[in-house]
Scaffold this active site. Structure first.
Site, short mmCIF file in Angstrom:
data_model
loop_
_atom_site.label_atom_id
_atom_site.label_comp_id
_atom_site.label_asym_id
_atom_site.label_seq_id
_atom_site.Cartn_x
_atom_site.Cartn_y
_atom_site.Cartn_z
N HIS A 108 0.84 -1.22 0.00
CA HIS A 108 0.00 0.00 0.00
C HIS A 108 0.87 1.26 0.00
O HIS A 108 0.91 1.97 1.00
CB HIS A 108 -0.90 0.00 1.24
CG HIS A 108 -2.08 0.92 1.14
ND1 HIS A 108 -2.02 2.26 1.46
CD2 HIS A 108 -3.36 0.69 0.76
CE1 HIS A 108 -3.22 2.82 1.30
NE2 HIS A 108 -4.04 1.89 0.87
N ILE A 114 1.85 4.84 1.27
CA ILE A 114 0.86 5.64 1.98
C ILE A 114 0.26 4.79 3.09
O ILE A 114 -0.14 3.64 2.85
CB ILE A 114 -0.26 6.13 1.03
CG1 ILE A 114 0.31 7.02 -0.07
CG2 ILE A 114 -1.35 6.87 1.80
CD1 ILE A 114 -0.71 7.44 -1.11
N GLY A 117 -5.81 4.57 5.31
CA GLY A 117 -6.69 5.39 6.14
C GLY A 117 -7.36 4.60 7.24
O GLY A 117 -7.53 5.09 8.37
N VAL A 118 -7.74 3.35 6.95
CA VAL A 118 -8.40 2.55 7.97
C VAL A 118 -7.47 2.25 9.15
O VAL A 118 -7.93 2.10 10.29
CB VAL A 118 -8.97 1.24 7.38
CG1 VAL A 118 -10.12 1.52 6.44
CG2 VAL A 118 -7.88 0.44 6.67
N GLU A 122 -7.80 2.96 13.07
CA GLU A 122 -7.49 1.92 14.05
C GLU A 122 -6.52 2.44 15.12
O GLU A 122 -6.70 2.15 16.31
CB GLU A 122 -6.88 0.70 13.33
CG GLU A 122 -6.31 -0.36 14.25
CD GLU A 122 -7.34 -1.06 15.12
OE1 GLU A 122 -6.96 -1.59 16.18
OE2 GLU A 122 -8.53 -1.08 14.73
#
Length: 204
Positions: A108, A114, A117-118, A122
């Protein structure tokens, strides 16, 4: 060097003015490049004196060992490195140092790393868990789960080398039912990179 092999003997001897000019420019180029690097390294506008003494190594209220005593998460899913401020049932401030060695970066993405976002969400939820967990209760009883994520927004990419600074503020805490709502924000420098309203539920 390949070009020099094709030149006449007079050119090799350096008698041609054009060749002399090219040779002198080639000789001067490395020195000029070195001087340019030195100017950039020493220039106060670009590298203030003492910049090596600045950084995110702030004194921990809870270090990684204490965090692992509270949270059940472990590698590769423990996403809080330090807690700087904390008050049970009210708020917590902490951070994660983002490094290219984090296991999610190879996928990723290979061409542009990067932080997902999740995983930013978290990380904020893990910090939220620290804010809502009663420190007087045994660690094995401190499981918690996501109950909901609302109004989540990502503002800027988080990349290797960033320090993901996070703050969670408890807005509602029903201890009888073990439900905690909180506002969470993550920053890189002064920029908000992620924000959300989180609902966490104590495990039974």
């Amino acid at each position: 060097m390949q070009t020099a092999l094709c030149l006449s003997s007079s050119a090799v001897a350096g008698r041609s003015p054009a060749i002399k000019q090219q040779r002198n420019a080639a000789i001067a180029r490395p020195a000029a490049a070195r001087r340019a690097v030195m100017v950039r390294a020493e220039g106060e506008a670009e590298a203030p004196k003492g910049v090596e003494k600045q950084g995110p190594n702030m004194k921990a209220l809870k270090d990684i060992q204490e965090i692992m005593d509270i949270l059940p998460h472990r590698f590769p899913f423990l996403l809080v490195d330090r807690v700087l401020e904390w008050e049970y049932g009210k708020y917590a401030v902490g951070y994660k140092c983002v490094t290219v060695n984090d296991n999610f970066f190879p996928g990723h993405f290979p061409q542009r790393a990067i932080m997902p976002g999740v995983l930013q969400v978290e990380a904020m939820a893990q910090l939220g868990g620290i804010a809502m967990i009663d420190p007087t209760v045994a660690a094995q009883q401190n499981n918690f789960f996501f109950g909901g994520v609302d109004k989540c927004r990502w503002r800027k990419p988080v990349v290797p080398g960033d320090v993901l600074m996070m703050r969670v503020d408890v807005t509602k805490f029903n201890k009888k039912f073990g439900i905690c709502k909180m506002d969470a924000k993550a920053y890189v420098g002064e920029d908000v990179v992620c924000e959300a309203e989180l609902t966490l539920v104590m495990g039974k």
